[in-house]
Motif scaffolding. Structure first.
Motif, PDB file in Angstrom:
ATOM      1  N   TYR A  60       0.800  -1.236   0.000  1.00 11.75           N
ATOM      2  CA  TYR A  60       0.000   0.000   0.000  1.00 11.75           C
ATOM      3  C   TYR A  60       0.827   1.278   0.000  1.00 11.75           C
ATOM      4  N   TYR A  61       2.120   1.200   0.300  1.00  9.52           N
ATOM      5  CA  TYR A  61       2.934   2.411   0.370  1.00  9.52           C
ATOM      6  C   TYR A  61       3.533   2.790  -0.984  1.00  9.52           C
ATOM      7  N   VAL A  62       3.430   1.904  -1.993  1.00  8.92           N
ATOM      8  CA  VAL A  62       4.051   2.251  -3.277  1.00  8.92           C
ATOM      9  C   VAL A  62       3.127   3.148  -4.096  1.00  8.92           C
ATOM     10  N   GLY A  99       7.704  -3.220  -3.552  1.00 12.98           N
ATOM     11  CA  GLY A  99       7.738  -2.941  -2.116  1.00 12.98           C
ATOM     12  C   GLY A  99       9.185  -2.785  -1.741  1.00 12.98           C
ATOM     13  N   VAL A 100       9.580  -3.368  -0.619  1.00 11.05           N
ATOM     14  CA  VAL A 100      10.986  -3.283  -0.217  1.00 11.05           C
ATOM     15  C   VAL A 100      11.577  -4.690  -0.122  1.00 11.05           C
ATOM     16  N   ARG A 101      12.904  -4.726   0.002  1.00  8.54           N
ATOM     17  CA  ARG A 101      13.644  -5.968  -0.195  1.00  8.54           C
ATOM     18  C   ARG A 101      13.161  -7.143   0.676  1.00  8.54           C
ATOM     19  N   THR A 124      15.338  -0.746   0.499  1.00 10.87           N
ATOM     20  CA  THR A 124      15.514  -1.487   1.744  1.00 10.87           C
ATOM     21  C   THR A 124      14.591  -0.916   2.828  1.00 10.87           C
ATOM     22  N   CYS A 125      14.940  -1.071   4.082  1.00 12.47           N
ATOM     23  CA  CYS A 125      14.068  -0.686   5.192  1.00 12.47           C
ATOM     24  C   CYS A 125      14.962  -0.388   6.392  1.00 12.47           C
ATOM     25  N   SER A 126      14.669   0.662   7.139  1.00 10.24           N
ATOM     26  CA  SER A 126      15.551   1.031   8.256  1.00 10.24           C
ATOM     27  C   SER A 126      15.560  -0.046   9.343  1.00 10.24           C
ATOM     28  N   LEU A 127      14.476  -0.799   9.462  1.00  8.83           N
ATOM     29  CA  LEU A 127      14.450  -1.869  10.474  1.00  8.83           C
ATOM     30  C   LEU A 127      15.398  -2.993  10.082  1.00  8.83           C
ATOM     31  N   ASP A 128      15.403  -3.317   8.799  1.00 12.25           N
ATOM     32  CA  ASP A 128      16.298  -4.354   8.271  1.00 12.25           C
ATOM     33  C   ASP A 128      17.756  -3.889   8.426  1.00 12.25           C
ATOM     34  N   ALA A 152       8.715  -9.128  10.300  1.00 11.72           N
ATOM     35  CA  ALA A 152       8.952  -9.436   8.886  1.00 11.72           C
ATOM     36  C   ALA A 152      10.020  -8.536   8.271  1.00 11.72           C
ATOM     37  N   ASN A 153      10.148  -7.293   8.819  1.00  5.50           N
ATOM     38  CA  ASN A 153      11.049  -6.303   8.219  1.00  5.50           C
ATOM     39  C   ASN A 153      12.504  -6.575   8.612  1.00  5.50           C
ATOM     40  N   THR A 154      13.001  -7.740   8.248  1.00 10.67           N
ATOM     41  CA  THR A 154      14.361  -8.170   8.570  1.00 10.67           C
ATOM     42  C   THR A 154      14.914  -8.961   7.391  1.00 10.67           C
ATOM     43  N   SER A 211      14.121   0.923  14.779  1.00 12.28           N
ATOM     44  CA  SER A 211      12.876   1.656  14.522  1.00 12.28           C
ATOM     45  C   SER A 211      12.738   1.957  13.033  1.00 12.28           C
ATOM     46  N   CYS A 212      11.502   2.277  12.674  1.00  8.04           N
ATOM     47  CA  CYS A 212      11.192   2.647  11.288  1.00  8.04           C
ATOM     48  C   CYS A 212      11.366   4.155  11.166  1.00  8.04           C
ATOM     49  N   LEU A 213      12.162   4.587  10.197  1.00  5.83           N
ATOM     50  CA  LEU A 213      12.402   6.035  10.157  1.00  5.83           C
ATOM     51  C   LEU A 213      11.196   6.842   9.695  1.00  5.83           C
ATOM     52  N   VAL A 214      10.223   6.191   9.092  1.00  7.50           N
ATOM     53  CA  VAL A 214       8.999   6.906   8.695  1.00  7.50           C
ATOM     54  C   VAL A 214       8.113   7.114   9.934  1.00  7.50           C
ATOM     55  N   HIS A 215       7.806   6.038  10.635  1.00  5.62           N
ATOM     56  CA  HIS A 215       6.882   6.127  11.770  1.00  5.62           C
ATOM     57  C   HIS A 215       7.504   6.827  12.977  1.00  5.62           C
ATOM     58  N   PRO A 239       1.450   0.471  14.436  1.00  3.42           N
ATOM     59  CA  PRO A 239       2.165   0.289  15.708  1.00  3.42           C
ATOM     60  C   PRO A 239       3.684   0.437  15.632  1.00  3.42           C
ATOM     61  N   GLU A 240       4.228   0.786  14.478  1.00  2.00           N
ATOM     62  CA  GLU A 240       5.656   1.147  14.418  1.00  2.00           C
ATOM     63  C   GLU A 240       5.874   2.575  14.924  1.00  2.00           C
ATOM     64  N   SER A 241       4.784   3.266  15.287  1.00  2.00           N
ATOM     65  CA  SER A 241       4.884   4.654  15.749  1.00  2.00           C
ATOM     66  C   SER A 241       5.262   4.696  17.236  1.00  2.00           C
ATOM     67  N   HIS A 308       6.553   9.448   4.305  1.00  2.00           N
ATOM     68  CA  HIS A 308       6.630   8.609   3.106  1.00  2.00           C
ATOM     69  C   HIS A 308       7.979   7.904   3.075  1.00  2.00           C
ATOM     70  N   CYS A 309       7.934   6.600   2.868  1.00  2.00           N
ATOM     71  CA  CYS A 309       9.141   5.780   2.936  1.00  2.00           C
ATOM     72  C   CYS A 309       9.976   5.977   1.655  1.00  2.00           C
ATOM     73  N   PRO A 310      11.221   6.431   1.803  1.00  2.00           N
ATOM     74  CA  PRO A 310      12.032   6.685   0.603  1.00  2.00           C
ATOM     75  C   PRO A 310      12.287   5.424  -0.206  1.00  2.00           C
ATOM     76  N   TRP A 311      12.335   4.282   0.485  1.00  2.00           N
ATOM     77  CA  TRP A 311      12.640   3.039  -0.237  1.00  2.00           C
ATOM     78  C   TRP A 311      11.403   2.507  -0.976  1.00  2.00           C
ATOM     79  N   MET A 312      10.236   2.673  -0.362  1.00  2.00           N
ATOM     80  CA  MET A 312       9.005   2.289  -1.067  1.00  2.00           C
ATOM     81  C   MET A 312       8.839   3.164  -2.318  1.00  2.00           C
ATOM     82  N   ALA A 313       9.256   4.445  -2.163  1.00  2.00           N
ATOM     83  CA  ALA A 313       9.080   5.407  -3.262  1.00  2.00           C
ATOM     84  C   ALA A 313       9.976   5.104  -4.461  1.00  2.00           C
TER      85      ALA A 313
HETATM   86 FE1  SF4 Z   1      10.721  -0.071   6.617  1.00  2.00          FE
HETATM   87 FE2  SF4 Z   1       9.463   1.965   7.674  1.00  2.00          FE
HETATM   88 FE3  SF4 Z   1       9.789   1.835   5.035  1.00  2.00          FE
HETATM   89 FE4  SF4 Z   1       8.063   0.167   6.320  1.00  2.00          FE
HETATM   90  S1  SF4 Z   1       7.898   2.354   6.121  1.00  2.00           S
HETATM   91  S2  SF4 Z   1       9.541  -0.382   4.736  1.00  2.00           S
HETATM   92  S3  SF4 Z   1       9.190  -0.178   8.236  1.00  2.00           S
HETATM   93  S4  SF4 Z   1      11.407   2.028   6.563  1.00  2.00           S
END
Ligand code: SF4
Ligand code: 13P
Length: 378
Positions: A60-62, A99-101, A124-128, A152-154, A211-215, A239-241, A308-313
């Motif tokens: 949903y974020y793309v 989505g992300v990796r 990628t994802c900041s949590l990963d 899952a974000n690993t 942590s997730c850098l977006v939330h 709940p990542e907030s 907005h997630c830079p990696w999803m974007a």
């Molecule tokens: Fe990772 Fe946050 Fe992007 Fe989701 S929104 S993919 S948790 S960085």
């Protein structure tokens, strides 16, 4: 007693190794395309998906166009649990994951025989990034008495070290279930999701501090002020907030659960604390309702994402067409790591299926082992 690992700070503008920093990710976000060119590209993608017998699985974020294309071509747009299940169960031999990796890797782990492509493998994802496999393995080694539950974000390697993988849609149920079995939990990597689950379940959870850098950017104080301006608005929170944002929520849940809440809750205005890519689907699911982004520090402050997630974007129409044409950006997972990681993912998917069928075990270890392939240390 809950022990907490020290908070780690990661600099996502200068990450170590060959990963994509936030500034690189923003620089690689595809530029918007003109309306005519967009329609031509979409037609081209529809043809390529058919020709290559591929299916598009999107988050949903793309970009909204990618979400629409996924749905109209028989793929799916959903949260990360449903993406995993859909990709595993779909007969197509090629899946394109927008989505992300970690989402691409999960698809490959569940279906090693399929070709898994992504528009940009560096998404990628900041949590990963914040949970390197070697450091995580050392952390687990220090606590052999704990059941290891990872989000899952690993990476695949982190999942391979886990007893269970969970997503935000089912993490609470699984930890509650494990807590009832008397298990002590080692949780990684998202500290906000972990502490939300810990508060809800009372489970003994030793937490990794990612942590997730977006939330992470959502601000409790600003949200409080915004709520005063919109007293009838309901607040929807992923709940990542941070906890001072979660505490103000009328609904907390995964992306799919938040869309459902927007559709079913009796309100016309909603403040939404998650990536604003979700608003496309929320508006479609709840026509006539009004959605407002939850406040972040804003562009002028340190905001690296502004909801907005830079990696999803990084996923766009052009790189989607390119990967379908060339088939070059393929996800590979070491088969042995994949085999180990699959056990943790399968447990979650089996749990989700049992929950849906209202057939969760009531405590017999034999029944549990059968259902969930054994569940880690007692
Ligand atoms: Fe990772 Fe946050 Fe992007 Fe989701 S929104 S993919 S948790 S960085
Ligand atoms: P969902 O599982 O809720 O879709 O979340 C995935 C994610 O990366 C949220 O930031």
């Amino acid at each position: 007693m809950n022990t907490i690992a020290p908070i780690k700070t990661f600099e996502y503008d200068r990450p170590v190794g060959g990963v994509c920093s936030t500034s690189e990710a923003w620089a690689r976000v595809p530029s918007p395309v003109e309306a005519l060119e967009k329609e031509a590209l979409k037609d081209h993608i529809r043809r390529l998906l058919k020709e290559k017998e591929a299916v598009l699985v999107a988050h949903y974020y793309v970009d909204a166009d990618l979400q629409d294309l996924a749905e109209e071509t028989g793929g799916c747009v959903s949260d990360s649990l449903e993406m995993a299940r859909f990709g595993r169960d779909h007969p197509a031999k090629t899946l394109v994951v927008a989505g992300v990796r970690f989402m691409g890797e999960t698809a490959k782990i569940l279906s090693p025989e399929k070709t898994i492509l992504m528009p940009d493998l560096d998404a990628t994802c900041s949590l990963d990034l914040g949970c390197p496999a070697d450091e995580f393995a050392a952390f687990c080694d220090q606590h052999p008495d704990r059941t290891v539950v990872v989000y899952a974000n690993t990476s695949a390697a982190v999942k391979a070290r886990a007893d269970w993988m969970v997503t935000s849609s089912i993490g609470l149920d699984i930890v509650e279930y494990l807590h009832k079995q008397g298990k002590k939990i080692l949780w990684a990597p998202d500290r906000h999701l972990g502490s939300y689950i810990q508060k809800k379940t009372g489970a003994d959870m030793l937490m990794w501090q990612g942590s997730c850098l977006v939330h992470d950017e959502f601000k409790g104080i600003e949200l409080d002020l915004l709520r005063a301006q919109y007293p009838d608005a309901k607040v929807l929170v992923h709940p990542e907030s941070p906890s001072n944002v979660v505490e103000q929520a009328d609904a907390v849940g995964s992306t799919t659960q938040l869309i459902d809440a927007a559709r079913t809750m009796d309100a016309t205005t909603f403040i939404v604390a998650t990536d604003n890519g979700i608003l496309h689907k929320m508006r479609a699911a709840a026509p006539g309702k009004h959605f407002i982004d939850a406040p972040t520090a804003g562009n002028s402050a340190t905001c690296k994402s502004c909801a907005h997630c830079p990696w999803m974007a990084m996923n766009g129409l052009q790189n989607l067409a390119d990967v379908l044409e060339k088939g070059d950006k393929e996800i590979h997972v070491d088969p042995e790591i994949g085999r180990q990681a699959k056990q943790a993912i399968d447990r979650m998917l089996d749990f989700a299926a049992a929950k849906k069928a209202k057939a969760l075990p009531t405590g017999s270890l034999e029944q549990e082992s059968k259902l969930f392939n054994g569940i880690g240390p007692a």
